[in-house]
Design a protein around this motif. Sequence first.
Motif, PDB file in Angstrom:
ATOM      1  N   HIS A 265      -2.035   4.460   1.482  1.00 56.47           N
ATOM      2  CA  HIS A 265      -2.992   5.493   1.072  1.00 56.47           C
ATOM      3  C   HIS A 265      -2.534   6.817   1.703  1.00 56.47           C
ATOM      4  O   HIS A 265      -2.559   6.960   2.925  1.00 56.47           O
ATOM      5  CB  HIS A 265      -4.398   5.163   1.556  1.00 56.47           C
ATOM      6  CG  HIS A 265      -5.026   3.979   0.890  1.00 56.47           C
ATOM      7  ND1 HIS A 265      -4.429   2.727   0.844  1.00 56.47           N
ATOM      8  CD2 HIS A 265      -6.221   3.844   0.243  1.00 56.47           C
ATOM      9  CE1 HIS A 265      -5.226   1.892   0.197  1.00 56.47           C
ATOM     10  NE2 HIS A 265      -6.319   2.536  -0.179  1.00 56.47           N
ATOM     11  N   HIS A 297      -5.630   5.561  -7.425  1.00 56.14           N
ATOM     12  CA  HIS A 297      -6.681   5.035  -8.283  1.00 56.14           C
ATOM     13  C   HIS A 297      -8.034   5.255  -7.610  1.00 56.14           C
ATOM     14  O   HIS A 297      -8.112   5.631  -6.434  1.00 56.14           O
ATOM     15  CB  HIS A 297      -6.437   3.555  -8.581  1.00 56.14           C
ATOM     16  CG  HIS A 297      -6.236   2.710  -7.368  1.00 56.14           C
ATOM     17  ND1 HIS A 297      -7.269   2.272  -6.563  1.00 56.14           N
ATOM     18  CD2 HIS A 297      -5.103   2.220  -6.797  1.00 56.14           C
ATOM     19  CE1 HIS A 297      -6.805   1.553  -5.566  1.00 56.14           C
ATOM     20  NE2 HIS A 297      -5.481   1.505  -5.677  1.00 56.14           N
ATOM     21  N   ALA A 299     -10.607   3.579  -6.272  1.00 53.85           N
ATOM     22  CA  ALA A 299     -11.020   2.992  -4.991  1.00 53.85           C
ATOM     23  C   ALA A 299     -10.209   3.574  -3.843  1.00 53.85           C
ATOM     24  O   ALA A 299     -10.759   3.912  -2.786  1.00 53.85           O
ATOM     25  CB  ALA A 299     -10.868   1.474  -5.043  1.00 53.85           C
ATOM     26  N   ASP A 302     -11.283   7.267  -3.165  1.00 55.66           N
ATOM     27  CA  ASP A 302     -12.535   7.408  -2.426  1.00 55.66           C
ATOM     28  C   ASP A 302     -12.317   7.164  -0.934  1.00 55.66           C
ATOM     29  O   ASP A 302     -12.866   7.873  -0.084  1.00 55.66           O
ATOM     30  CB  ASP A 302     -13.587   6.441  -2.986  1.00 55.66           C
ATOM     31  CG  ASP A 302     -14.055   6.834  -4.375  1.00 55.66           C
ATOM     32  OD1 ASP A 302     -13.769   7.975  -4.794  1.00 55.66           O
ATOM     33  OD2 ASP A 302     -14.683   5.998  -5.042  1.00 55.66           O
ATOM     34  N   TRP A 303     -11.508   6.154  -0.614  1.00 49.11           N
ATOM     35  CA  TRP A 303     -11.244   5.848   0.794  1.00 49.11           C
ATOM     36  C   TRP A 303     -10.487   6.994   1.461  1.00 49.11           C
ATOM     37  O   TRP A 303     -10.803   7.402   2.582  1.00 49.11           O
ATOM     38  CB  TRP A 303     -10.445   4.558   0.900  1.00 49.11           C
ATOM     39  CG  TRP A 303     -10.252   4.098   2.316  1.00 49.11           C
ATOM     40  CD1 TRP A 303     -11.068   3.247   3.021  1.00 49.11           C
ATOM     41  CD2 TRP A 303      -9.194   4.461   3.210  1.00 49.11           C
ATOM     42  NE1 TRP A 303     -10.578   3.072   4.297  1.00 49.11           N
ATOM     43  CE2 TRP A 303      -9.429   3.798   4.442  1.00 49.11           C
ATOM     44  CE3 TRP A 303      -8.077   5.286   3.088  1.00 49.11           C
ATOM     45  CZ2 TRP A 303      -8.574   3.936   5.535  1.00 49.11           C
ATOM     46  CZ3 TRP A 303      -7.221   5.432   4.182  1.00 49.11           C
ATOM     47  CH2 TRP A 303      -7.476   4.760   5.388  1.00 49.11           C
TER      48      TRP A 303
END
Length: 331
Positions: A265, A297, A299, A302-303
């Motif tokens: 990420h 993507h 998910a 958002d993290w």
Amino acid sequence: MDAARPLRVVFGGDAMLGRLVGKAIARFGHGYPLGPLAATLAGADLAIVNLECALTACTTPWPGEPKAFYFGAPPAAVLSLADAGIDLVSLANNHALDFGVQGLRDTLQALDAHGIAHAGAGENLAGALRPALLERDGIRFGMAAFCDHQSDFAAAHDRPGIAWIDLENPARAADDLRAALTTLVEAGTDWPVLSLHWGPNMVWRPSPRFRRLAHAAIDMGWKIVFGHSAHVFQGVEWRAGCPIIYAAGDLVDDYYVDPGFRNDHQLLFELDLDARRVLKLAMRPLFIEDCRTAPAHAAARDWILERMRALCRDLGTHTGIEGELLTSLPQ
């Protein structure tokens, strides 16, 4: 220059094109690792990353103390950078000489052949300290690059290597940064960029010592601090309207993904600026999978946004969300 149009300067973290990434390039083509980001990178006025490997066919590793990892990509991997729109790379890091002096020379030759500017390593100390200078719409950018580890890679007056900086000696480090800045000022640079490959891996927050050094760099006249090496992103901080990117994370790699750090990420940092000031910083969430980097993507995005907002908040930096981007205005 069209005064109504700000320039966009994009910073990406460590680009490691060797090992499994190199094999993926051989199998799928040089556009594979960064192709999903090419429109963003090439669409910027200036795209800057840290090149975390040698571009070489040499297979003889550095003859010094054995290392856990040696990063070397085939020379043709330079096309992965060129076709993605990378304009400038930092070579001051602990992998630039993983395949010795020959590996460094091959890297310099490959970059020069494809018009990619570089700073932080060279045939001798003068070459390693020589800044990269680029101009866009009449605005002059200059970057000097330093690394605080792998001291045996350090260039000398008669030896190729990197621009090594001793951060354990703050006074000497400040002198080195001041000398590099003076060179850029004398060259008429509007935007002096300080690239620092510094600190330990997998650390979410800059140490107080690193914050003091970054503040001192801005106070002496550097306009952008571009940090990397941690393999994860850290919060950004503003000082006198100038951005400090303590750790830009990774741009592309084949590294083991630590579930506790989620080092797949990542973020791309995008500055809108004119000749005198930064107008806005935007941070674009990225996701690395199978040696390829793409916009994150939902998910993952958002993290990343939540994590980066918290890290910035810890540094007193205000952020907002604009669509899929995290943004911050000069403070």
